[in-house]
Structures are given as structure tokens and as C-alpha cells.
Scaffold this motif. Structure first.
Motif, short mmCIF file in Angstrom:
data_model
loop_
_atom_site.label_atom_id
_atom_site.label_comp_id
_atom_site.label_asym_id
_atom_site.label_seq_id
_atom_site.Cartn_x
_atom_site.Cartn_y
_atom_site.Cartn_z
N THR A 153 -12.55 11.62 19.83
CA THR A 153 -13.75 12.54 19.81
C THR A 153 -14.22 12.50 18.41
OG1 THR A 153 -12.39 14.67 19.59
CG2 THR A 153 -12.81 13.69 21.62
N GLU A 154 -15.67 13.06 18.19
CA GLU A 154 -16.24 13.16 17.08
C GLU A 154 -15.57 14.53 16.03
OE1 GLU A 154 -20.77 13.30 17.37
OE2 GLU A 154 -19.69 13.40 19.39
N SER A 155 -14.88 15.35 17.05
CA SER A 155 -14.28 16.34 16.23
C SER A 155 -12.96 15.92 15.53
CB SER A 155 -14.14 17.66 16.99
OG SER A 155 -13.33 17.05 18.31
N MET A 158 -14.18 14.57 12.18
CA MET A 158 -14.82 15.37 11.38
C MET A 158 -13.52 16.40 10.90
SD MET A 158 -17.73 14.69 11.41
CE MET A 158 -18.50 15.97 10.11
N ASP A 159 -12.47 16.65 11.62
CA ASP A 159 -11.29 17.37 11.43
C ASP A 159 -10.76 16.92 10.14
OD1 ASP A 159 -10.05 19.81 11.80
OD2 ASP A 159 -8.40 18.62 13.05
N THR A 185 -21.71 15.12 21.52
CA THR A 185 -21.23 16.38 21.83
C THR A 185 -20.59 17.26 20.68
OG1 THR A 185 -19.04 16.00 22.65
CG2 THR A 185 -20.89 16.34 24.25
N GLY A 186 -20.27 16.29 19.52
CA GLY A 186 -19.68 16.69 18.50
C GLY A 186 -20.44 17.08 17.07
N SER A 188 -21.31 15.00 14.80
CA SER A 188 -20.80 14.44 13.78
C SER A 188 -21.75 13.78 12.66
CB SER A 188 -19.70 13.08 14.28
OG SER A 188 -20.63 12.24 14.94
#
Ligand code: C2E
Ligand code: MG
Ligand code: MG
Ligand code: MG
Length: 286
Positions: A153-155, A158-159, A185-186, A188
Motif C-alpha cells: 500500500t501507499e502507506s 510513505m512509512d 487512498t493513501g 502518497s
């Protein structure tokens, strides 16, 4: 008397947070023991080519039989607990192994072209052994690396962008495919889309749902356009209706996954589904 009051007050004022912590800890304990007893299952959901309608891929999805009932606990509930507790490292290794074993089985029984997508969590990327584990698992099953796709996922990106980008580049160099899950949804950063060695964007279900009434379809349209401009393949998630599939195809989306075609199912059921689906396609085309 005093003691009794304290107990009562304690129970009454038990902060929600503590209650939640206790619940989490007991879930984690149960998950750990059920995993050790091999009670987790891996189910598979077909991914369909929108033009040929053939099954081109599968997404492996974890299932945890509810220890207290007949149903299943949603991965949306227990995967975060597995991540939080670190259990996801071991569970994820099992998922990878099981998915590759099943993929090999399918390839040997005539489904040579099919690919397998596996969801990967952040703690797995933090594990120094992760990249090696993926390569080794592919190797053990003698699978072409591009028949495995990792969904992130994008998160996750990004994390810890550095760790994730580095790992993905190494895996990509080995031939493994990479997809961005739940895209849109993330929030990014667009700049990461160019830095990541991606093969596919998965348009989040929420945007695919909205193409039906028409008004909000512009987000799905924008994502497909972006994906095409980046030279990536696109798959629509959560396709439940014919109109959604035909609209996504019209937008230039390649593939779809959703209840319209099939729900996630156990392996034995999947084998039967593939057989039936292929013979139906042959009948239509003859
Ligand atoms: P995801 O990776 O985005 O998976 C797609 C989810 O959408 C699945 O939910 C699938 O059952 C559901 N879905 C598919 N088609 C439709 C549809 O037409 N309509 C609707 N309403 N839903 C549809 P599921 O299996 O409950 O999994 C939820 C999430 O749990 C996954 O979302 C993924 O983030 C996570 N997960 C599942 N298995 C694993 C795993 O092995 N490892 C990791 N790290 N995460 C996993
Ligand atoms: Mg996924
Ligand atoms: Mg998704
Ligand atoms: Mg999701």
C-alpha cells in the motif's frame, strides 16, 4: 466495604484504552497459537483480463477461522494485530511459501500463465531477511520471478521510503512484479511513483464503486490515465457489477478483481472455478 467500592469503581472507570489493550493481547495470543497449530488458511481471488475475460492472476488472502465460532475473523482486524506484534514476519513467510507452492501446483496442471499476488506489510520490509526470503522461496519452487507479484500500500511506501525503495529495487532486479494496492487512498507523494519500480496500480474499490452512477467516476478515470502515462498496468479492485467492469475497460483499465467474477476461495474450490471458467469461455468463443 471500601474494597468492594474500589473494585466497582475500577470496573466502571476502566479506561477504554486498557480494555482495548487487553482485547488486543488476548487476540494476539490466540493468533499466535492458532498459527503455530497451522489453523490459518490462504484463500485465492481471481484477477480477470477485461478484454479476454481469462483469469490472469490470483490474489492470496489470509483467513483466520474464528476460534469461538464457525465464521472467520477479518484480516482487516487481525493483520494489524499481527503487524503490531511482529507475528506478521512469520505469518508472512508462511503466506509466501504457501502461495508459491500453490502457484507451482497450478502451473504444473496446465495454468502456466497465471501469476500470484501476495500482500506485504511494513514490518516484513524492516526484516533484513525479507528480500532473500522472497528470492529463496521462488527458487525452491522453481518459479519464474515475474509470476510472483508483491502488493504494497501507499502507506507502506510513505512509512519508510528508503527501506522500501531499496528492497523493491532489489526484488525488481530479480524479476519480481510490484503492485501498489488500494491506490488513491493513501495520499502518497507523486514523486514516489517514479522512484518505485512498479508494474501495476490497483484502483481502490471505493473509486470503482463510484463509476456506476457516473458523477464521481472522474477519480477512477484520473487514476487509470495516470497509470497509463506512467506505463503501468492497471487493475480495478472490488468490481461487483457488469457496468463497473465495462466502464473500467472503457477507461483503459486492463484487469479487474471482484465479486462479479469470484469471491476469495479455498484452493480446492479455486481449481474447480478455473476449470469451469475456462470451459465457459471456450463455449462462448466457439
Ligand atoms: P486488499 O489487499 O486490498 O484485498 C482486497 C480485499 O477486498 C479483500 O478483503 C477481498 O476479499 C475484498 N474484495 C474483493 N473483491 C471485492 C468486492 O467485489 N467487493 C468487496 N466489498 N470486497 C471485495 P479481505 O480478504 O478481507 O482482506 C482485507 C485486507 O487484509 C487486504 O486488503 C489486505 O490489506 C489484508 N490482507 C489479507 N491477506 C493478507 C496477507 O496475507 N498479508 C498481509 N500483509 N495483508 C493481508
Ligand atoms: Mg491486496
Ligand atoms: Mg486492495
Ligand atoms: Mg485493502
Amino acid at each position: 466495604r471500601a474494597k468492594k467500592n474500589i473494585t466497582t469503581n475500577f470496573e466502571f472507570y476502566l479506561p477504554e484504552m486498557e480494555e482495548k489493550t487487553a482485547w488486543r493481547l488476548s487476540m494476539i495470543r490466540q493468533l499466535r497459537s492458532d498459527f503455530a497449530e497451522r489453523k490459518l488458511e490462504l484463500w485465492y481471488q481471481p484477477q480477470i483480463d477485461l478484454v479476454s475475460e481469462r483469469v490472469v492472476g490470483l490474489e492470496a488472502l489470509l483467513r483466520w477461522p474464528d476460534p469461538e465460532g464457525q465464521g472467520y475473523i477479518s484480516p482487516a482486524v487481525f493483520v494489524p494485530l499481527a503487524e503490531y506484534s511482529g507475528l506478521i514476519i512469520e505469518i508472512g513467510a508462511w503466506v509466501l511459501e504457501e502461495a508459491c507452492r500453490r502457484l507451482k501446483e497450478l502451473k504444473q496442471s496446465g495454468h502456466e500463465q497465471i501469476r500470484m499476488a501476495v500482500n506485504i506489510s511494513m514490518p516484513q520490509f524492516r526484516d533484513q531477511q525479507f528480500v532473500g526470503l522472497v528470492k529463496q522461496t521462488l527458487d525452491e519452487h522453481q518459479l519464474p520471478p515475474d509470476s510472483l507479484e508483491l502488493e504494497i500500500t501507499e502507506s507502506v511506501v510513505m512509512d519508510e521510503p528508503q527501506i522500501v525503495i531499496e528492497s523493491l529495487r532489489s526484488l525488481k532486479a530479480h524479476g519480481v512484479s510490484i503492485a501498489i494496492d488500494d491506490f488513491g487512498t493513501g495520499f502518497s507523494s507523486m514523486s514516489y511513483l517514479q522512484k518505485l519500480p512498479l508494474d501495476r496500480l490497483k484502483v481502490d474499490r471505493s473509486f470503482v464503486n463510484e463509476v456506476e452512477p457516473g458523477q464521481n467516476a472522474f477519480i477512477a478515470e484520473t487514476i487509470v490515465t495516470l497509470s497509463n502515462k506512467l506505463g503501468l498496468h492497471t487493475i480495478a479492485e472490488g468490481v461487483e457489477k457488469r457496468e463497473q467492469a465495462s466502464y473500467m475497460l472503457k477507461l483503459g483499465c486492463d484487469e479487474a478483481q471482484g465479486y462479479l467474477y469470484a469471491r476469495p476461495m479455498p484452493f480446492e474450490q479455486l481449481v474447480a472455478f478455473l476449470q469451469k471458467h475456462e470451459s465457459e469461455l471456450k463455449a462462448e468463443n466457439s
